[in-house]
Design a protein around this motif. Structure first.
Motif, PDB file in Angstrom:
ATOM      1  N   VAL A 252       0.844  -1.201   0.000  1.00 38.12           N
ATOM      2  CA  VAL A 252       0.000   0.000   0.000  1.00 38.12           C
ATOM      3  C   VAL A 252       0.878   1.250   0.000  1.00 38.12           C
ATOM      4  CG1 VAL A 252      -1.654   1.348   1.346  1.00 38.12           C
ATOM      5  CG2 VAL A 252      -1.972  -1.121   1.092  1.00 38.12           C
ATOM      6  N   LEU A 255       2.133   1.771  -3.456  1.00 42.79           N
ATOM      7  CA  LEU A 255       1.115   2.326  -4.347  1.00 42.79           C
ATOM      8  C   LEU A 255       0.955   3.829  -4.135  1.00 42.79           C
ATOM      9  CD1 LEU A 255      -1.656  -0.440  -4.070  1.00 42.79           C
ATOM     10  CD2 LEU A 255      -0.051  -0.088  -5.952  1.00 42.79           C
ATOM     11  N   LYS A 256       0.953   4.235  -2.902  1.00 39.07           N
ATOM     12  CA  LYS A 256       0.818   5.667  -2.608  1.00 39.07           C
ATOM     13  C   LYS A 256       2.013   6.446  -3.135  1.00 39.07           C
ATOM     14  CE  LYS A 256      -2.172   5.102   1.419  1.00 39.07           C
ATOM     15  NZ  LYS A 256      -2.326   5.260   2.881  1.00 39.07           N
ATOM     16  N   GLU A 257       3.188   5.838  -3.048  1.00 41.68           N
ATOM     17  CA  GLU A 257       4.386   6.493  -3.585  1.00 41.68           C
ATOM     18  C   GLU A 257       4.310   6.594  -5.111  1.00 41.68           C
ATOM     19  OE1 GLU A 257       9.246   5.781  -3.711  1.00 41.68           O
ATOM     20  OE2 GLU A 257       7.984   4.579  -2.385  1.00 41.68           O
ATOM     21  N   THR A 259       1.714   6.917  -6.942  1.00 42.57           N
ATOM     22  CA  THR A 259       0.693   7.871  -7.381  1.00 42.57           C
ATOM     23  C   THR A 259       0.808   9.230  -6.698  1.00 42.57           C
ATOM     24  OG1 THR A 259      -0.829   6.984  -5.711  1.00 42.57           O
ATOM     25  CG2 THR A 259      -0.946   6.025  -7.926  1.00 42.57           C
ATOM     26  N   ALA A 260       1.882   9.428  -5.958  1.00 39.72           N
ATOM     27  CA  ALA A 260       2.013  10.678  -5.181  1.00 39.72           C
ATOM     28  C   ALA A 260       1.999  11.911  -6.070  1.00 39.72           C
ATOM     29  CB  ALA A 260       3.288  10.633  -4.343  1.00 39.72           C
ATOM     30  N   ASP A 265      -7.656  11.880 -10.023  1.00 35.99           N
ATOM     31  CA  ASP A 265      -7.996  10.467  -9.932  1.00 35.99           C
ATOM     32  C   ASP A 265      -7.731   9.755 -11.246  1.00 35.99           C
ATOM     33  OD1 ASP A 265      -8.731  10.752  -7.327  1.00 35.99           O
ATOM     34  OD2 ASP A 265     -10.899  10.612  -7.663  1.00 35.99           O
ATOM     35  N   LYS A 268      -4.213   8.662 -11.339  1.00 36.23           N
ATOM     36  CA  LYS A 268      -3.997   7.521 -10.453  1.00 36.23           C
ATOM     37  C   LYS A 268      -4.469   6.231 -11.127  1.00 36.23           C
ATOM     38  CE  LYS A 268      -4.464  10.071  -6.080  1.00 36.23           C
ATOM     39  NZ  LYS A 268      -5.264  10.222  -4.831  1.00 36.23           N
ATOM     40  N   LEU A 272      -2.031   2.942 -12.144  1.00 34.90           N
ATOM     41  CA  LEU A 272      -2.271   1.597 -11.620  1.00 34.90           C
ATOM     42  C   LEU A 272      -2.739   0.636 -12.704  1.00 34.90           C
ATOM     43  CD1 LEU A 272      -3.815   2.341  -8.115  1.00 34.90           C
ATOM     44  CD2 LEU A 272      -1.439   1.987  -8.775  1.00 34.90           C
ATOM     45  N   ALA A 321      -6.760   1.791  -2.145  1.00 30.06           N
ATOM     46  CA  ALA A 321      -5.604   2.136  -1.316  1.00 30.06           C
ATOM     47  C   ALA A 321      -5.103   3.551  -1.570  1.00 30.06           C
ATOM     48  CB  ALA A 321      -4.478   1.130  -1.558  1.00 30.06           C
ATOM     49  N   VAL A 322      -5.388   4.083  -2.768  1.00 28.46           N
ATOM     50  CA  VAL A 322      -4.945   5.453  -3.086  1.00 28.46           C
ATOM     51  C   VAL A 322      -6.127   6.415  -3.154  1.00 28.46           C
ATOM     52  CG1 VAL A 322      -2.872   4.630  -4.257  1.00 28.46           C
ATOM     53  CG2 VAL A 322      -4.970   5.031  -5.576  1.00 28.46           C
ATOM     54  N   GLY A 323      -7.268   6.003  -2.592  1.00 29.74           N
ATOM     55  CA  GLY A 323      -8.389   6.922  -2.443  1.00 29.74           C
ATOM     56  C   GLY A 323      -9.311   7.064  -3.634  1.00 29.74           C
TER      57      GLY A 323
END
Length: 618
Positions: A252, A255-257, A259-260, A265, A268, A272, A321-323
């Motif tokens: 997780v 993944l956040k890194e 898409t930082a 959206d 993102k 992914l 996980a990335v909102g």
């Protein structure tokens, strides 16, 4: 003695007549499913088929799927060559093949293909046991292949008294219901004379007799459910999926890194989706709760593979996980509309992902089993289809938006450098839009021989030295609801005989990639159905070899009918002949009586596409 000989001759005459008319005859198909409890039942089958040729084998092959929920408990059969003695078939003669390519030992196809000189009759008698529940009862489809007659067939369904069921039947006659300690439903199918396989025909569901049934309240693998409505079906699936979206904490964080830096959206999703393309592969697996429950996202992340359910659930978990919110979605890729009045999980054969994008006033429908599909494109197996969104509130039936027919386009631009001996060098540019791109998505990965075959398919000349010179596309250009995928393919080929020679003339095909269609000579049996229209355009420039001039050109053509419109124009400018062909096919459904009109249109179309230019030596 004379009487017996006459009877024998009449029997042989009837058999020969049947051989000419049918590929096979289903002499008998009698099936009974008994539901002993919500979690157990048995299917008893007796099926006998007379086969006249290879084409009839499809309806004479034994095949049943088994897994942890169903098994073959008894089996016997015979094969009888006409006038011969029966040859017994035993359960040990069945071929058992895993459907998971060695990845799991859960699902198997069990099959037997009879082999004897024609004509022969094969009979199967077997029982299957069902355990751990069922969401639908075995379907009854006694005929599948063309030119197969059905003489005797019945389907009996026995359920505990008071059990509510859904049924759907076509061409199966009236259902007879008897109530008592058990409720019995029986369909005695009328004689069915078979159907002819024809191009542009309706779905088999409109043609062959069948019965489908399912319990309204059911238990499957210990999980109770209800399928009165699509809302109930979605609620059951949502319950199955709960707890399958967990991902390792370190993943997780990764993944956040990744898409930082994404500014929306959409970005993102794009990041992914690319990751899904690079790191996973599709494998058909029937595990867990009979193929209805997806693999946990963490397991797909570790293994790198999954089926449509597992990959869609994995993508949903990564987006979460990335909102980014999304909905797991059920769809039938073979049928664009739900079966009327028949809600049930058994209707669905595929899972995908729905991602609302309010920022773009659009919704993405992600094909997670094949991420080579451009982001934002609704491919032809889902565009316009009814689907069910699986949400916390239950299932929500919606329809995936379709596209205008005019967006589906195929354009070909060719420059033909023709020589006096009839040979030529060709430079070709093919351009595709929308669903026309689908056959070309992976062209960059094709082997050279595959490229050669695919690029020259349909050519009326024999090509040599085929060379792919470039591929362009807009597959990363999605920016909202008006997006339409586009691809351009450039290549060259040589041919030793583009034109035929004779009497100081060159006979030159006006279009080496004709779009003509084949026609059947026999009387049409089925409706003519064309679900989607498209546009095909060809622009061919033929360079006249030195010392030759034009003697004759194809006449201009203009066609307009309910089937489509077509124009053909040819002009000469200096040492160049330019040919323009443009065909707009339309969507239609017409009765068989209109086939003569359709045939007239297609003949005119074929003639126009097959036109020739005649050059004469000066």
């Amino acid at each position: 003695m004379k009487y017996r000989l006459t009877v024998l001759l009449l029997l042989w005459a009837g058999l020969l007549a049947a051989q000419e008319k049918y590929n096979a005859i289903v002499l008998e198909d009698v099936e009974t499913f008994t539901m002993s409890s919500p979690t157990s039942g048995s299917l008893e089958v007796r099926r006998s088929v007379r086969v006249f040729n290879d084409a009839g084998l499809e309806d004479a092959v034994f095949q049943e799927y088994t897994d942890q929920f169903r098994s073959i408990t008894s089996f016997k059969g015979t094969v009888v060559k006409e006038g011969g003695s029966p040859v017994k078939i035993k359960k040990d003669d069945l071929v058992r093949v895993s459907i998971a390519s060695g990845l799991a030992e859960d699902g198997f196809f069990n099959g037997y293909q009879p082999s004897a000189s024609y004509p022969f009759t094969v009979t199967y008698e077997y029982t299957m046991s069902f355990r751990k529940g069922f969401a639908s009862f075995p379907s009854f489809i006694p005929v599948s292949g063309e030119k197969v007659k059905l003489e005797k067939a019945s389907y009996t369904l026995q359920v505990p008294s008071g059990t509510h069921i859904n049924t759907l039947s076509e061409k199966a006659g009236e259902v007879r219901k008897e109530t008592g300690k058990v409720d019995t439903y029986q369909w005695n199918l009328p004689v069915f004379e078979g159907y002819a396989e024809e191009s542009l025909m309706p779905s088999w569901r409109e043609i062959v007799p069948f019965v489908m049934a399912s319990p309204v309240d059911f238990v499957f693998a210990g999980v109770p459910g209800n399928q009165s409505t699509w809302k109930d079906v979605g609620a059951w699936c949502y319950g199955l999926n709960e707890g399958t979206d967990d991902l390792p904490e370190d993943f997780v964080a990764r993944l956040k890194e990744m898409t930082a830096s994404a500014g929306s959206d959409l970005e993102k999703v794009r990041i992914l989706y690319d990751y899904l393309r690079e790191q996973t592969r599709y494998v058909s697996i029937q595990l867990g709760i009979g193929g209805y429950k997806p693999f946990p996202a963490s397991q797909v992340q570790r293994s790198g593979f999954g089926d449509c359910k597992g990959l869609s659930n994995y993508m949903k978990a990564m987006l979460g996980a990335v909102g980014v919110a999304s909905d797991y979605t059920l769809v039938n890729t073979d049928r664009d509309r739900f079966l009327p009045g028949y809600s049930g999980i058994g209707q669905m054969n595929h899972a995908m992902l729905c991602v609302p994008l309010p920022e773009k006033k659009d919704t993405l429908w992600l094909e997670c089993t094949n991420p080579s599909v451009p982001l934002g494109y609704r491919h032809e197996d889902v565009a316009g289809h009814d689907v069910v969104l699986v949400t916390a509130e239950g299932g929500i039936p919606v329809r995936v938006p379709s596209y205008a027919d005019t967006l589906s386009r195929d354009e070909c631009e060719m420059d033909i450098d023709l020589s006096a001996d009839g040979s030529a060098k060709a430079t070709v540019r093919r351009s595709f839009w929308l669903d026309e791109t689908e056959d070309w998505l992976l062209i960059r990965d094709w082997k050279p021989e595959t490229r050669r075959t695919r690029l020259t398919a349909g050519l009326t000349v024999q090509p040599q030295s085929v060379t792919l010179t470039g591929v362009k596309d807009n597959f990363r250009d999605y920016d909202g609801p008006d997006y339409c995928p586009w691809m351009q393919v450039d290549y060259t080929f040589d041919t030793r005989q583009y034109a035929t020679t004779g009497n100081a003339r060159l006979f030159v095909p006006a279009n080496p990639y004709p779009m003509g269609a084949t026609l059947q000579r026999t009387k049409r049996q089925n409706d003519l159905v064309h679900k989607r229209g498209a546009v095909s355009r060809s622009l061919i420039r033929i360079h006249i070899p030195e010392g030759y001039k034009v003697e004759s050109l194809p006449a201009p053509v203009s066609l307009d009918a309910e089937w489509g419109s077509f124009t053909a124009a040819v002009r000469v400018e200096g040492d160049e002949v330019t040919v323009l062909h443009e065909f707009h096919s339309k969507s239609f459904r017409e009765p068989p009586e209109e086939y003569d009109s359709f045939r007239t249109f297609v003949r005119a179309l074929n003639k126009a596409y097959g036109g020739r230019i005649v050059l004469i030596s000066q």
